[in-house]
Design a protein around this motif. Sequence first.
Motif, PDB file in Angstrom:
ATOM      1  N   LEU A  58       0.817  -1.218   0.000  1.00 35.18           N
ATOM      2  CA  LEU A  58       0.000   0.000   0.000  1.00 35.18           C
ATOM      3  C   LEU A  58       0.854   1.272   0.000  1.00 35.18           C
ATOM      4  CD1 LEU A  58      -2.737  -0.984   2.621  1.00 35.18           C
ATOM      5  CD2 LEU A  58      -2.761  -1.328   0.135  1.00 35.18           C
ATOM      6  N   VAL A  59       2.174   1.089   0.099  1.00 34.59           N
ATOM      7  CA  VAL A  59       3.074   2.246   0.114  1.00 34.59           C
ATOM      8  C   VAL A  59       2.907   3.042  -1.178  1.00 34.59           C
ATOM      9  CG1 VAL A  59       5.489   2.975   0.064  1.00 34.59           C
ATOM     10  CG2 VAL A  59       4.751   1.183   1.656  1.00 34.59           C
ATOM     11  N   GLY A  60       2.750   4.330  -1.040  1.00 32.51           N
ATOM     12  CA  GLY A  60       2.606   5.204  -2.204  1.00 32.51           C
ATOM     13  C   GLY A  60       1.186   5.357  -2.701  1.00 32.51           C
ATOM     14  N   CYS A  61       0.228   4.688  -2.042  1.00 36.52           N
ATOM     15  CA  CYS A  61      -1.165   4.817  -2.469  1.00 36.52           C
ATOM     16  C   CYS A  61      -1.746   6.164  -2.017  1.00 36.52           C
ATOM     17  CB  CYS A  61      -2.021   3.687  -1.901  1.00 36.52           C
ATOM     18  SG  CYS A  61      -1.770   2.102  -2.732  1.00 36.52           S
ATOM     19  N   ASP A  62      -2.468   6.803  -2.906  1.00 32.07           N
ATOM     20  CA  ASP A  62      -3.137   8.058  -2.580  1.00 32.07           C
ATOM     21  C   ASP A  62      -4.512   7.805  -1.967  1.00 32.07           C
ATOM     22  OD1 ASP A  62      -1.234  10.092  -3.868  1.00 32.07           O
ATOM     23  OD2 ASP A  62      -1.605   8.676  -5.502  1.00 32.07           O
ATOM     24  N   ALA A  63      -5.077   6.645  -2.275  1.00 31.90           N
ATOM     25  CA  ALA A  63      -6.390   6.289  -1.751  1.00 31.90           C
ATOM     26  C   ALA A  63      -6.470   4.788  -1.563  1.00 31.90           C
ATOM     27  CB  ALA A  63      -7.487   6.749  -2.708  1.00 31.90           C
TER      28      ALA A  63
END
Length: 298
Positions: A58-63
């Motif tokens: 999930l690293v770098g996810c904006d949503a």
Amino acid sequence: METSRIAVAGASGLIGSALVRSLTADGHEMVRLVRRTPRAKDEVEWDPERQYVDAAGLVGCDAVVNLAGAGIGDHRWTDEYKRKIRDSRLLGTAALAEAVASLDRPPRVFLNGSAMGIYGDTGERAVDESAPPAIGFLPSLCVEWEEAAAPAEEAGVRTVFARTGLVVAAKGGAWGRLFPLFKAGLGGRMGNGRQYWSYIALHDHVAALRFLIDSESLSGPFNLTAPEPLTNREITAAMGRALHRPAVFAVPAPVLRIVLGEMAQEVLGSQRVVPARLLESGFTFALPGIEEAIRAVR
């Protein structure tokens, strides 16, 4: 919305798959959570029952969007299946919320599924997001479902709850069961037909989810239903007109109770739910009427 990296749990379901298609078409990078060993670079493993999420994915996810959960109408509501409905939502939401909260750079938004079932049977009374929860299996489930997202909220992540109505779609969900009956000329009102059904076109549901992801000032619960709920009698008549089939086969309430068991209460109950907060926020429905929603997917 600028190009973003967006994770979706429940990406293979009716709404999740439509959302992924829509976002992918606009060039967004998708991450799909799967309950097995990942086989593609856009997959991340999770196991809701064990409350496990590979948070590194999930690293770098904006949503992060959570639409996962056992189908409400897929099986008769035995005690065992009610536990499955509950656990699949509560455990999965808690696991994702905790994973989101653990990240050094959490996403901008955690959008979590919920349902209009939180309001229970409202009769002829129209309710918006300010209405309190009712008492019963689904209302209590929805309350716990939303509460399970607390770790994300406490970590300062904007958290949104999509209280979904009956999604008008040709396959999947409640409408996916209605279409074959009406196309065969076997459709008609259920019970006395006076109960309100709060529906929403699949197209508008996906558009509303994207609107909520993109709107930085919005958080909390939003009813994802069309602006004007209709009675079951009005909806089934519209189905007949849109599909050019008779809609004369009424299903008596006692028969529904025998066939569906406890779930019949949800079919016969009246839920007049309106999307006050969506409308106040400036969201525009493309398919607000029932006949246009049906024709879009027939």
